[in-house]
Enzyme design. Structure first.
Site, PDB file in Angstrom:
ATOM      1  N   HIS A 127       0.835  -1.193   0.000  1.00  0.00           N
ATOM      2  CA  HIS A 127       0.000   0.000   0.000  1.00  0.00           C
ATOM      3  C   HIS A 127       0.873   1.246   0.000  1.00  0.00           C
ATOM      4  O   HIS A 127       1.821   1.350   0.783  1.00  0.00           O
ATOM      5  CB  HIS A 127      -0.911   0.004   1.228  1.00  0.00           C
ATOM      6  CG  HIS A 127      -1.742   1.251   1.361  1.00  0.00           C
ATOM      7  ND1 HIS A 127      -2.763   1.548   0.474  1.00  0.00           N
ATOM      8  CD2 HIS A 127      -1.695   2.280   2.245  1.00  0.00           C
ATOM      9  CE1 HIS A 127      -3.320   2.696   0.826  1.00  0.00           C
ATOM     10  NE2 HIS A 127      -2.687   3.158   1.896  1.00  0.00           N
ATOM     11  N   SER A 128       0.567   2.192  -0.893  1.00  0.00           N
ATOM     12  CA  SER A 128       1.236   3.485  -0.965  1.00  0.00           C
ATOM     13  C   SER A 128       2.731   3.282  -1.254  1.00  0.00           C
ATOM     14  O   SER A 128       3.078   2.749  -2.301  1.00  0.00           O
ATOM     15  CB  SER A 128       0.982   4.256   0.330  1.00  0.00           C
ATOM     16  OG  SER A 128       1.166   5.641   0.149  1.00  0.00           O
ATOM     17  N   LEU A 129       3.618   3.680  -0.367  1.00  0.00           N
ATOM     18  CA  LEU A 129       5.037   3.357  -0.549  1.00  0.00           C
ATOM     19  C   LEU A 129       5.208   1.867  -0.816  1.00  0.00           C
ATOM     20  O   LEU A 129       5.986   1.460  -1.691  1.00  0.00           O
ATOM     21  CB  LEU A 129       5.827   3.749   0.709  1.00  0.00           C
ATOM     22  CG  LEU A 129       7.243   3.185   0.829  1.00  0.00           C
ATOM     23  CD1 LEU A 129       8.194   3.919  -0.105  1.00  0.00           C
ATOM     24  CD2 LEU A 129       7.739   3.258   2.268  1.00  0.00           C
ATOM     25  N   ALA A 164       3.283  -0.123  -2.302  1.00  0.00           N
ATOM     26  CA  ALA A 164       2.885  -0.489  -3.662  1.00  0.00           C
ATOM     27  C   ALA A 164       4.058  -0.357  -4.623  1.00  0.00           C
ATOM     28  O   ALA A 164       4.262  -1.199  -5.506  1.00  0.00           O
ATOM     29  CB  ALA A 164       1.717   0.382  -4.121  1.00  0.00           C
ATOM     30  N   SER A 204      -1.960  -0.747  -3.927  1.00  0.00           N
ATOM     31  CA  SER A 204      -3.041   0.043  -3.342  1.00  0.00           C
ATOM     32  C   SER A 204      -2.528   1.430  -2.997  1.00  0.00           C
ATOM     33  O   SER A 204      -1.380   1.588  -2.566  1.00  0.00           O
ATOM     34  CB  SER A 204      -3.544  -0.665  -2.075  1.00  0.00           C
ATOM     35  OG  SER A 204      -4.401   0.176  -1.318  1.00  0.00           O
TER      36      SER A 204
END
Length: 279
Positions: free
Chosen positions: A100-102, A104, A127
């Site tokens: 998720h975020s970083l 991802a 994500s």
């Protein structure tokens, strides 16, 4: 069940939290946390995932089990280290990665690195992050912001730990870690002509995520030659944390299961052609 973080069965104890022992896993799922987060945030996933799946929650340098290590501020170095962590898990079990975020960015780039080393995952989930070449609609998080402003913006996104202002030393360390992670993201310079992933790719998006707006989701399809799918949720950047975590994990598990079912005939007949699903 072994204690959290057990290093048994070839699992690198330094790198991963392992909520449960699976002696003959059907799949290994490696989860890469968001900026400032540790693998422990994703611990509840093990209650929902199929019992035959081995869940491995990565701790990046500077947090969790790697608390004493200096954070890494260069994305290429970070991906290289995570690739080595995953390579150490051994062969013979299908591999899936989610971030998720970083996380991802790290998950998708680690998947490419593993693919180049002959250990391609079967599925990658991303994500809360725009695809390569797509900039966020707004630049909310900048490592040069003051502590006060960075904390305010993280609070708006739902990314500040509860009651953190009551622990000044922890708050200072957390914001310093966030800055390191943001610098790693700023250093990210992918080659636009690189080989796409061979794995199936699912993008998890949310309706009110200002860091990864929904219109940017289709751009992720260029990142893979496998099957591309997308799942949309209500909420903001951290929509899945809290009470909605079990439901989110169910959807994630369903996506991986779909890929495993699609790949089951491999060795006896060709895999179906690529297609896009918007389920």
């Amino acid at each position: 069940m072994t204690p959290t973080g057990s290093g048994t069965a070839g699992i690198p104890a330094e790198a991963f939290i392992r909520p449960r022992t699976v002696t003959a896993p059907e799949l290994r799922l490696v989860v890469v946390p968001h900026a400032g987060g540790s693998g422990g945030v994703y611990h509840p996933m093990h209650r929902v995932l199929p019992p035959g799946w081995d869940l491995l929650l990565l701790d990046l340098p500077g947090r969790g089990k790697r608390f004493a290590q200096a954070p890494v501020t260069d994305m290429a170095e970070l991906v290289a280290r995570v690739t080595d962590d995953v390579m150490a898990l051994g062969e013979g079990v299908p591999l899936a990665l989610f971030g998720h975020s970083l996380g991802a960015v790290i998950a998708s780039e680690t998947a490419r690195s593993l693919q180049a080393r002959g250990r391609a995952p079967v599925w990658v989930g991303v994500s809360g992050r725009q695809a390569t070449g797509i900039q966020p609609a707004v630049r909310l998080l900048d490592p040069s912001l003051s502590d006060t402003e960075l904390a305010r913006r993280l609070t708006r996104l739902g990314g500040m730990p509860d009651r953190i202002d009551e622990l000044p030393e922890f708050r200072h360390r957390f914001l310093r870690l966030i800055r390191s992670d943001l610098r790693a993201l700023d250093s990210y310079r992918p080659d636009p002509d690189r080989t796409p992933l061979s794995a199936d790719l699912t993008v998890f998006a949310s309706t009110d995520d200002v860091l990864a707006p929904v219109p940017g989701v289709p751009a992720w399809s260029r990142e893979t030659s496998g099957e591309f799918r997308r799942r949309l949720f209500q909420g903001g950047h951290f929509h899945f944390l809290g009470d909605t975590f079990p439901a989110f994990t169910e959807v994630l598990a369903a996506e991986i299961t779909q890929t495993l079912a699609r790949l089951a005939p491999i060795g006896t007949e060709a895999a179906p052609p690529r297609r896009e699903s918007t389920a």
